[in-house]
Design a protein around this motif. Structure first.
Motif, PDB file in Angstrom:
ATOM      1  N   ASP A  44       0.839  -1.207   0.000  1.00  0.00           N
ATOM      2  CA  ASP A  44       0.000   0.000   0.000  1.00  0.00           C
ATOM      3  C   ASP A  44       0.874   1.257   0.000  1.00  0.00           C
ATOM      4  OD1 ASP A  44      -2.276  -1.553   0.055  1.00  0.00           O
ATOM      5  OD2 ASP A  44      -2.551  -1.395   2.224  1.00  0.00           O
ATOM      6  N   ARG A  45       1.956   1.221   0.767  1.00  0.00           N
ATOM      7  CA  ARG A  45       2.855   2.389   0.824  1.00  0.00           C
ATOM      8  C   ARG A  45       3.526   2.616  -0.525  1.00  0.00           C
ATOM      9  NH1 ARG A  45       4.195   7.289   1.628  1.00  0.00           N
ATOM     10  NH2 ARG A  45       6.200   7.722   2.615  1.00  0.00           N
ATOM     11  N   LEU A  46       3.917   1.533  -1.186  1.00  0.00           N
ATOM     12  CA  LEU A  46       4.544   1.675  -2.499  1.00  0.00           C
ATOM     13  C   LEU A  46       3.562   2.262  -3.509  1.00  0.00           C
ATOM     14  CD1 LEU A  46       6.549  -1.697  -2.732  1.00  0.00           C
ATOM     15  CD2 LEU A  46       7.419   0.576  -2.146  1.00  0.00           C
ATOM     16  N   ALA A  74      15.833  -4.986  -0.723  1.00  0.00           N
ATOM     17  CA  ALA A  74      16.271  -3.625  -0.397  1.00  0.00           C
ATOM     18  C   ALA A  74      16.551  -2.850  -1.681  1.00  0.00           C
ATOM     19  CB  ALA A  74      17.505  -3.671   0.489  1.00  0.00           C
ATOM     20  N   GLU A  75      17.092  -3.549  -2.693  1.00  0.00           N
ATOM     21  CA  GLU A  75      17.396  -2.903  -3.972  1.00  0.00           C
ATOM     22  C   GLU A  75      16.105  -2.480  -4.679  1.00  0.00           C
ATOM     23  OE1 GLU A  75      18.641  -5.801  -2.956  1.00  0.00           O
ATOM     24  OE2 GLU A  75      20.699  -5.131  -2.504  1.00  0.00           O
ATOM     25  N   ASP A  76      15.072  -3.326  -4.602  1.00  0.00           N
ATOM     26  CA  ASP A  76      13.776  -2.983  -5.198  1.00  0.00           C
ATOM     27  C   ASP A  76      13.225  -1.699  -4.579  1.00  0.00           C
ATOM     28  OD1 ASP A  76      13.794  -5.282  -6.768  1.00  0.00           O
ATOM     29  OD2 ASP A  76      12.566  -6.434  -5.354  1.00  0.00           O
ATOM     30  N   LEU A  77      13.308  -1.609  -3.266  1.00  0.00           N
ATOM     31  CA  LEU A  77      12.745  -0.453  -2.569  1.00  0.00           C
ATOM     32  C   LEU A  77      13.507   0.826  -2.891  1.00  0.00           C
ATOM     33  CD1 LEU A  77      11.953  -2.050   0.905  1.00  0.00           C
ATOM     34  CD2 LEU A  77      10.402  -1.669  -1.024  1.00  0.00           C
ATOM     35  N   ALA A  78      14.841   0.719  -2.962  1.00  0.00           N
ATOM     36  CA  ALA A  78      15.646   1.889  -3.318  1.00  0.00           C
ATOM     37  C   ALA A  78      15.312   2.356  -4.731  1.00  0.00           C
ATOM     38  CB  ALA A  78      17.135   1.561  -3.196  1.00  0.00           C
ATOM     39  N   ALA A  79      15.167   1.399  -5.651  1.00  0.00           N
ATOM     40  CA  ALA A  79      14.825   1.750  -7.032  1.00  0.00           C
ATOM     41  C   ALA A  79      13.447   2.399  -7.101  1.00  0.00           C
ATOM     42  CB  ALA A  79      14.863   0.488  -7.905  1.00  0.00           C
ATOM     43  N   TRP A  80      12.506   1.873  -6.318  1.00  0.00           N
ATOM     44  CA  TRP A  80      11.143   2.429  -6.308  1.00  0.00           C
ATOM     45  C   TRP A  80      11.157   3.876  -5.818  1.00  0.00           C
ATOM     46  CZ3 TRP A  80       6.770  -0.936  -7.181  1.00  0.00           C
ATOM     47  CH2 TRP A  80       5.532  -0.295  -7.087  1.00  0.00           C
ATOM     48  N   ALA A  81      11.896   4.118  -4.733  1.00  0.00           N
ATOM     49  CA  ALA A  81      11.965   5.474  -4.189  1.00  0.00           C
ATOM     50  C   ALA A  81      12.579   6.434  -5.199  1.00  0.00           C
ATOM     51  CB  ALA A  81      12.769   5.464  -2.887  1.00  0.00           C
ATOM     52  N   GLU A  82      13.667   6.000  -5.839  1.00  0.00           N
ATOM     53  CA  GLU A  82      14.320   6.854  -6.843  1.00  0.00           C
ATOM     54  C   GLU A  82      13.407   7.042  -8.046  1.00  0.00           C
ATOM     55  OE1 GLU A  82      17.071   8.461  -6.572  1.00  0.00           O
ATOM     56  OE2 GLU A  82      18.136   7.521  -4.896  1.00  0.00           O
ATOM     57  N   GLY A  83      12.776   5.950  -8.482  1.00  0.00           N
ATOM     58  CA  GLY A  83      11.936   6.015  -9.675  1.00  0.00           C
ATOM     59  C   GLY A  83      10.714   6.878  -9.500  1.00  0.00           C
ATOM     60  N   THR A  84      10.244   7.015  -8.264  1.00  0.00           N
ATOM     61  CA  THR A  84       9.084   7.869  -8.015  1.00  0.00           C
ATOM     62  C   THR A  84       9.503   9.275  -7.569  1.00  0.00           C
ATOM     63  OG1 THR A  84       8.912   7.060  -5.732  1.00  0.00           O
ATOM     64  CG2 THR A  84       7.596   5.923  -7.419  1.00  0.00           C
ATOM     65  N   GLY A  85      10.815   9.549  -7.650  1.00  0.00           N
ATOM     66  CA  GLY A  85      11.311  10.883  -7.317  1.00  0.00           C
ATOM     67  C   GLY A  85      11.270  11.213  -5.839  1.00  0.00           C
ATOM     68  N   GLN A  86      11.346  10.193  -4.995  1.00  0.00           N
ATOM     69  CA  GLN A  86      11.257  10.419  -3.546  1.00  0.00           C
ATOM     70  C   GLN A  86      12.347   9.620  -2.805  1.00  0.00           C
ATOM     71  OE1 GLN A  86       6.683  10.606  -2.574  1.00  0.00           O
ATOM     72  NE2 GLN A  86       6.980   9.369  -4.414  1.00  0.00           N
ATOM     73  N   PRO A  87      13.610   9.914  -3.105  1.00  0.00           N
ATOM     74  CA  PRO A  87      14.699   9.139  -2.491  1.00  0.00           C
ATOM     75  C   PRO A  87      14.766   9.289  -0.976  1.00  0.00           C
ATOM     76  CG  PRO A  87      15.545  11.097  -3.598  1.00  0.00           C
ATOM     77  CD  PRO A  87      14.109  10.971  -4.008  1.00  0.00           C
ATOM     78  N   GLN A  88      14.129  10.305  -0.439  1.00  0.00           N
ATOM     79  CA  GLN A  88      14.177  10.529   1.009  1.00  0.00           C
ATOM     80  C   GLN A  88      13.440   9.441   1.791  1.00  0.00           C
ATOM     81  OE1 GLN A  88      12.479  12.337  -1.162  1.00  0.00           O
ATOM     82  NE2 GLN A  88      10.388  12.664  -0.413  1.00  0.00           N
ATOM     83  N   VAL A  89      12.637   8.611   1.103  1.00  0.00           N
ATOM     84  CA  VAL A  89      11.877   7.570   1.825  1.00  0.00           C
ATOM     85  C   VAL A  89      12.605   6.229   1.834  1.00  0.00           C
ATOM     86  CG1 VAL A  89       9.697   8.698   1.245  1.00  0.00           C
ATOM     87  CG2 VAL A  89      10.531   6.813  -0.194  1.00  0.00           C
ATOM     88  N   ILE A  90      13.807   6.170   1.268  1.00  0.00           N
ATOM     89  CA  ILE A  90      14.531   4.889   1.226  1.00  0.00           C
ATOM     90  C   ILE A  90      14.711   4.325   2.634  1.00  0.00           C
ATOM     91  CG2 ILE A  90      16.759   3.801   0.712  1.00  0.00           C
ATOM     92  CD1 ILE A  90      16.967   5.576  -1.745  1.00  0.00           C
ATOM     93  N   GLY A  91      15.087   5.196   3.579  1.00  0.00           N
ATOM     94  CA  GLY A  91      15.280   4.736   4.953  1.00  0.00           C
ATOM     95  C   GLY A  91      14.014   4.157   5.551  1.00  0.00           C
TER      96      GLY A  91
END
Length: 280
Positions: free
Chosen positions: A14-16, A56-73
């Motif tokens: 849901d968060r993704l 973890a790599e999927d989540l980092a890519a998702w955050a970058e791909g949606t323009g929100q790298p600040q949510v990686i943590g």
């Protein structure tokens, strides 16, 4: 798969989905995000609907791909929360058995009182090198995982140093089935049983055997390990469950104590082990 795990994975999905829909440069469809990340669209769908566990790599890519790298943590913390409860063998064994053993070694190092039940296999901390080698080979075949057998054996044997630490206590129950299961050649099992006979009487080890003839108050099920009554690790065919909520830990300790009532110790345990040894 546990219901709690399913709920947590669905919540992560849901968060993704929320992140995909709230891109700073405009809402993305699942297809558009998949194209941006170079993924099949089905992967985006499975992650959002809680039908696939992200890396973890999927989540980092998702955050970058949606323009929100600040949510990686934040996303990484959510994933760690998932993995603290449910650790699939597919994911754990991607790098082989040694990393799994190293993780267990860290838990053993900080544990003072250890409880274990194994119905059909000798507990890892008491295994000989040859016995452990055959166990790792069998599981590598089952899971079609990387074969780092010798490294895994060395890592597993390292935690046997704790058996000689006067500050630790190992309370271990095994079923008679474990004494007779030919997961390895008879000569290897014979040496393993000799090892168990030698362990009986150590001041740091309380080894009990549940004989075939023992009356049981509960049916013996999956093997499990309890670390200082703060963590339980349960092994199943598809995954390990790491359980740390106090109610569940208390339940597993109740199971262990109930099985203990059916076990024999000391000279009687040595007799049961010796009978299994002679049968070989």
């Amino acid at each position: 798969m546990s219901t709690d795990f399913q709920r947590a994975r669905a919540a992560l999905g849901d968060r993704l989905r929320e992140l995909r829909r709230s891109c700073p440069d405009g809402r993305l469809t699942g297809t558009q995000l998949a194209e941006r990340l170079g993924w099949p669209q089905s992967k985006v769908s499975k992650l959002e609907n809680g039908r696939q566990t992200a890396t973890a790599e999927d989540l980092a890519a998702w955050a970058e791909g949606t323009g929100q790298p600040q949510v990686i943590g934040e996303l990484t913390a959510r994933l760690k929360g998932l993995e603290s409860d449910y650790r699939s063998w597919r994911r754990q064994l991607a790098a082989g058995h040694k990393p799994v053993q190293d993780t267990l070694n860290a838990e053993h190092a900080q544990t003072k009182v250890f409880h274990a039940w194994q119905g059909a296999m000798i507990t890892g901390v008491l295994q000989t090198a040859d016995y452990a080698r055959h166990v790792f080979l069998r599981y590598a075949e089952l899971h079609r995982s990387k074969r780092d057998t010798e490294e895994a054996v060395r890592s597993r044997l390292m935690r046997q140093e704790g058996l000689y630490d006067p500050g630790k206590r190992f309370n271990i129950l095994v079923g008679e089935t474990a004494l007779r299961s030919l997961i390895c050649p008879p000569s290897v099992l014979a040496a393993q049983l000799d090892r168990l006979i030698g362990v009986v009487g150590m001041d740091t080890v309380n080894l009990g055997v549940v004989p075939f003839s023992a009356p049981l108050k509960i049916p013996p099920a999956n093997g499990f390990l309890v670390y200082d009554e703060r963590l339980v690790i349960v092994e199943d065919w598809h995954a390990e469950l790491w359980i740390n909520d106090q109610d569940s830990v208390t339940t597993y300790m109740r199971v262990w104590n109930t099985l203990r009532e059916s076990a024999v110790f000391g000279a009687e345990a040595q007799r049961v082990i010796s009978e299994a040894r002679r049968s070989l």
